[in-house]
Design a protein around this motif. Structure first.
Motif, mmCIF file in Angstrom:
data_model
loop_
_atom_site.group_PDB
_atom_site.id
_atom_site.type_symbol
_atom_site.label_atom_id
_atom_site.label_comp_id
_atom_site.label_asym_id
_atom_site.label_seq_id
_atom_site.Cartn_x
_atom_site.Cartn_y
_atom_site.Cartn_z
ATOM 1 N N ASP A 157 44.558 29.363 32.361
ATOM 2 C CA ASP A 157 43.250 29.379 31.697
ATOM 3 C C ASP A 157 42.136 29.572 32.717
ATOM 4 O O ASP A 157 41.196 30.359 32.500
ATOM 5 C CB ASP A 157 43.063 28.079 30.928
ATOM 6 N N LEU A 158 42.211 28.876 33.844
ATOM 7 C CA LEU A 158 41.197 29.027 34.886
ATOM 8 C C LEU A 158 41.198 30.430 35.467
ATOM 9 O O LEU A 158 40.134 31.012 35.716
ATOM 10 C CB LEU A 158 41.433 27.993 35.985
ATOM 11 N N GLU A 159 42.386 30.983 35.690
ATOM 12 C CA GLU A 159 42.472 32.338 36.250
ATOM 13 C C GLU A 159 41.910 33.365 35.286
ATOM 14 O O GLU A 159 41.239 34.324 35.710
ATOM 15 C CB GLU A 159 43.930 32.657 36.588
ATOM 16 N N LEU A 160 42.160 33.199 33.995
ATOM 17 C CA LEU A 160 41.625 34.140 33.010
ATOM 18 C C LEU A 160 40.105 34.062 32.963
ATOM 19 O O LEU A 160 39.413 35.095 32.954
ATOM 20 C CB LEU A 160 42.217 33.836 31.634
ATOM 21 N N ARG A 161 39.571 32.847 32.931
ATOM 22 C CA ARG A 161 38.117 32.704 32.918
ATOM 23 C C ARG A 161 37.499 33.282 34.183
ATOM 24 O O ARG A 161 36.432 33.912 34.139
ATOM 25 C CB ARG A 161 37.751 31.231 32.782
ATOM 26 N N ARG A 162 38.161 33.065 35.320
ATOM 27 C CA ARG A 162 37.632 33.592 36.577
ATOM 28 C C ARG A 162 37.645 35.114 36.582
ATOM 29 O O ARG A 162 36.719 35.762 37.084
ATOM 30 C CB ARG A 162 38.435 33.040 37.743
ATOM 31 N N ALA A 163 38.697 35.724 36.017
ATOM 32 C CA ALA A 163 38.768 37.182 35.960
ATOM 33 C C ALA A 163 37.685 37.760 35.061
ATOM 34 O O ALA A 163 37.068 38.788 35.375
ATOM 35 C CB ALA A 163 40.153 37.607 35.472
ATOM 36 N N VAL A 164 37.406 37.092 33.938
ATOM 37 C CA VAL A 164 36.354 37.575 33.037
ATOM 38 C C VAL A 164 34.998 37.485 33.722
ATOM 39 O O VAL A 164 34.170 38.407 33.627
ATOM 40 C CB VAL A 164 36.368 36.754 31.736
ATOM 41 N N ARG A 165 34.747 36.392 34.430
ATOM 42 C CA ARG A 165 33.474 36.260 35.133
ATOM 43 C C ARG A 165 33.332 37.293 36.239
ATOM 44 O O ARG A 165 32.256 37.852 36.452
ATOM 45 C CB ARG A 165 33.354 34.860 35.722
ATOM 46 N N ALA A 166 34.425 37.548 36.952
ATOM 47 C CA ALA A 166 34.354 38.501 38.059
ATOM 48 C C ALA A 166 33.996 39.902 37.579
ATOM 49 O O ALA A 166 33.360 40.670 38.315
ATOM 50 C CB ALA A 166 35.686 38.525 38.813
ATOM 51 N N SER A 167 34.367 40.228 36.350
ATOM 52 C CA SER A 167 34.052 41.564 35.835
ATOM 53 C C SER A 167 32.561 41.753 35.611
ATOM 54 O O SER A 167 32.094 42.885 35.494
ATOM 55 C CB SER A 167 34.811 41.802 34.530
ATOM 56 N N ARG A 168 31.804 40.661 35.540
ATOM 57 C CA ARG A 168 30.363 40.764 35.287
ATOM 58 C C ARG A 168 29.551 40.719 36.572
ATOM 59 O O ARG A 168 28.338 40.893 36.529
ATOM 60 C CB ARG A 168 29.919 39.618 34.380
ATOM 61 N N ARG A 169 30.184 40.444 37.692
ATOM 62 C CA ARG A 169 29.461 40.268 38.940
ATOM 63 C C ARG A 169 29.189 41.612 39.612
ATOM 64 O O ARG A 169 29.972 42.543 39.495
ATOM 65 C CB ARG A 169 30.238 39.382 39.909
ATOM 66 N N PRO A 170 28.097 41.696 40.346
ATOM 67 C CA PRO A 170 27.867 42.910 41.148
ATOM 68 C C PRO A 170 28.835 42.952 42.318
ATOM 69 O O PRO A 170 29.384 41.912 42.720
ATOM 70 C CB PRO A 170 26.415 42.748 41.618
ATOM 71 N N PRO A 171 29.078 44.114 42.896
ATOM 72 C CA PRO A 171 30.009 44.195 44.033
ATOM 73 C C PRO A 171 29.486 43.417 45.225
ATOM 74 O O PRO A 171 28.282 43.395 45.501
ATOM 75 C CB PRO A 171 30.086 45.696 44.318
ATOM 76 N N SER A 172 30.405 42.761 45.937
ATOM 77 C CA SER A 172 30.013 41.964 47.097
ATOM 78 C C SER A 172 29.650 42.837 48.285
ATOM 79 O O SER A 172 28.950 42.398 49.192
ATOM 80 C CB SER A 172 31.146 41.018 47.489
ATOM 81 N N VAL A 173 30.125 44.074 48.300
ATOM 82 C CA VAL A 173 29.834 45.006 49.388
ATOM 83 C C VAL A 173 29.127 46.215 48.805
ATOM 84 O O VAL A 173 29.569 46.786 47.802
ATOM 85 C CB VAL A 173 31.126 45.438 50.116
ATOM 86 N N SER A 174 28.028 46.614 49.404
ATOM 87 C CA SER A 174 27.277 47.773 48.916
ATOM 88 C C SER A 174 28.076 49.043 49.109
ATOM 89 O O SER A 174 28.748 49.237 50.123
ATOM 90 C CB SER A 174 25.939 47.884 49.647
#
Length: 625
Positions: free
Chosen positions: A546-563
């Motif tokens: 459950d934690l991994e799924l929630r983390r994956a969904v959140r990561a899809s909304r984040r901007p890239p960490s490297v330009s």
């Protein structure tokens, strides 16, 4: 026959000859070499410490009867307690296995709460879906400029904030000022719908990711002007009558402008996402580098172009946050609160706070003068910054002038007029601070994930109080200042808090003498915790999947960490579209005070605009829809 017996001969030789792994195990142990499975004797409490604050931690643990493991110690006495004074201690989870009986002052991935960008995104998601308290009620408007959509939202907010600052109209209005006020009203009329839409997305009022995309998915500046904002009916009627009768009385025209300006001012103050208690007439913004602390990478700006220049130099890896323009001043100096927070479990969450935060003051009087806007001794409050402005000769038994303990602060605040400081602190300020801390910890649960049992971590949360005693979250810090070189009052407080912290950790993980039942939100100590107050305890934990799924969904909304080249192009397109630039023609806007180069974005300050203060909307946003 020889070939058959050869393997047996090799195996027998391997038993006699020590292996390479055996030789390595006999090397002198270090902080990282603790893979022994032997459980140490309960009567011997051994610790190892390194990094920032090592002397203070060593002194506190020695007073509690702990023994420090020396570099020449045998592998039979591995440390039960490991203290690493920097965030690099989290690398131990990648390199080695933490035994169930070992205690470490870090969680595997808890650095996200100390990252300004990571905490911002987590709070947005958590407040939109789970928390009852909206983000805009406790955190100043913030934008992560790594995202081109965030950059577009910031530019829109900057324009509306500048226009809003021009609407402080009282009574009469002079003709020279009327043109600027009327221009501000027209700008707000054109951008109000887009600004409200943007703010609703950022403050968490839209729960779905589709709405998030639709709310920020503008592609051109004309799409911002979705429809003209409504204006005061009374002001419109007066203007229509003036035009119909062709009256040229200056007083009536100015009265109509005043009515419209007042309507817009009242309308914006009623919008929660505008955070009217933070705004003022100066329009200051704070630029922060997301992963730095101790006041590093923090700069204050009142103009757009210098801010964009600094952001571009940092490759857009910055957070821009609205400056709180109505702060509570102590002795005419800016101040903030530093609160110590300890997490002893993240899944399920168990959170403690030290009930006595301390105030950090700027060393110089607060001022809005442009010449002092870059002065860190005026606008910053970090102790590591302010101590450099302190007198060189100071008695060892004298408290620092830029530090104020909570009892002294409340005594000072009680003398303020029209403010019952003590009751306000107990009934409103302190409960909201605790609720914000709970929200921050819960918002980062998915990123931290599963962790060994013997983990705990100390954080420093920074809050700024406005003139109404309302707390605003500025940031959270990993590995906070332990105040080894502070004055006697603060030093006594930190040593007492650390002593009781280690007693708490020992009772939870080693002796298991601290037990409590029930889940929920609290604000009280438990037997064995000393003065540390338990403020949150969950009984059930979430599963790893459950934690991994929630983390994956959140990561899809984040901007890239490297330009990347694509992200830089998107930022360039946003600036060109927003500032009225298009095509391959080299755009120059003297009224905006800068020039944009076609190939590479280079912001060159020129003369500021005089018609709209220090900021003016470009022709692309000023034309009629």
């Amino acid at each position: 026959m020889v070939e058959v017996h050869t393997p047996r001969l090799r195996r027998s030789l391997s038993r006699k000859r020590p292996s390479k792994a055996t030789v390595q195990a006999q090397e002198p142990p270090t902080l990282l070499n603790r893979r022994s499975l032997r459980i140490p004797c309960a009567s011997v409490k051994v610790f190892a410490v390194e990094g920032y604050g090592a002397e203070l931690i060593r002194r506190v643990l020695h007073s509690l009867g702990w023994q420090e493991r020396e570099a020449s110690a045998t592998p039979g006495h591995p440390p039960q307690l490991l203290w690493n004074g920097s965030t690099s201690g989290r690398k131990l989870f990648k390199d080695e296995v933490i035994q169930p009986w070992q205690i470490l002052n870090h969680f595997p991935k808890s650095g996200v709460i100390g990252s300004k960008s990571g905490l911002l995104w987590n709070l947005r998601d958590h407040c939109a879906l789970e928390a009852k308290m909206p983000l805009m009620s406790f955190m100043p408007r913030s934008y992560d400029l790594r995202s081109s959509r965030e950059l577009r939202g910031f530019l829109l907010d900057f324009a509306v904030t500048k226009a809003e600052s021009m609407l402080e109209v009282n009574g009469t209005l002079s003709p020279p000022a009327a043109s600027g006020v009327l221009q501000a009203c027209r700008l707000l009329g054109r951008l109000s719908h887009a600004q409200v839409l943007q703010s609703q997305v950022l403050c968490g009022q839209r729960a779905s990711f589709r709405d998030f995309q639709e709310g920020l998915g503008f592609t051109h500046e004309d799409e911002w002007v979705l429809r003209s904002g409504s204006t005061s009916a009374e002001a419109q009627a007066l203007l229509l009558r003036l035009m119909a009768e062709k009256e040229q009385e200056e007083g009536l025209i100015l009265s109509a402008v005043v009515l419209e300006a007042r309507w817009w001012r009242d309308h914006l103050q009623q919008q929660e996402q505008r955070q009217s208690s933070l705004n003022g007439v100066h329009g200051f913004w704070v630029l922060k580098e997301p992963n730095l602390n101790c006041g590093r990478g923090v700069r204050v700006f009142s103009e757009l172009l210098p801010l964009l220049q600094e952001a571009e130099l940092a490759d857009w890896h910055v957070i821009v946050q609205k400056y709180i323009e109505r702060p509570l001043l102590v002795a005419q100096k800016k101040c903030d609160l530093r609160l110590w927070v300890v997490v002893t479990s993240w899944n399920p969450a168990v959170v403690w706070v030290w009930p006595e935060p301390y105030l950090r003051l700027a060393s110089r009087p607060f001022t809005w003068e442009d010449a002092q806007i870059a002065d860190p001794y005026v606008h910053l409050t970090n102790r590591t910054v302010q101590r450099h402005d302190a007198p060189e000769e100071k008695a060892s038994d004298e408290d620092e002038a830029h530090i104020m303990m909570l009892p002294a602060f409340l005594k000072w605040a009680e003398e303020l007029e029209n403010l019952n400081a003590l009751s306000c602190w107990k009934e409103r300020t302190w409960p909201k601070i605790l609720e914000v801390v709970r929200t921050c910890v819960l918002s980062c649960k998915e990123d931290v994930g599963a962790h060994p049992r013997g983990c705990f971590e100390l954080f420093g949360f920074d809050f700024l109080l406005d003139c109404d005693f309302t707390p605003w979250l500025l940031e959270a810090n990993s590995s906070p200042d332990l105040c080894e070189d502070a004055g006697p009052s603060l030093r006594r407080m930190t040593e007492t808090a650390l002593t009781q912290l280690f007693e708490l950790v020992q009772g939870l993980f080693i002796e298991e003498t601290i037990t409590f039942s029930g889940a929920g939100k609290f604000d009280c100590p438990v037997p064995g915790s000393g003065d540390w107050h338990l403020i949150l305890r969950e009984e059930t934990s979430r599963g790893t999947k459950d934690l991994e799924l929630r983390r994956a969904v959140r990561a899809s909304r984040r901007p890239p960490s490297v330009s990347t080249a694509q992200s830089r192009t998107q930022h360039r397109d946003v600036l060109r579209a927003t500032l009225g630039c298009s095509g391959s023609k080299r755009p120059e806007h003297k009224e905006m005070g800068f020039a944009l180069q076609p190939k590479e974005l280079i912001l060159v300050p020129q003369e500021p605009c005089s018609s709209f203060g220090k900021f003016a909307m470009p022709p692309a946003l000023g034309k009629n829809p």
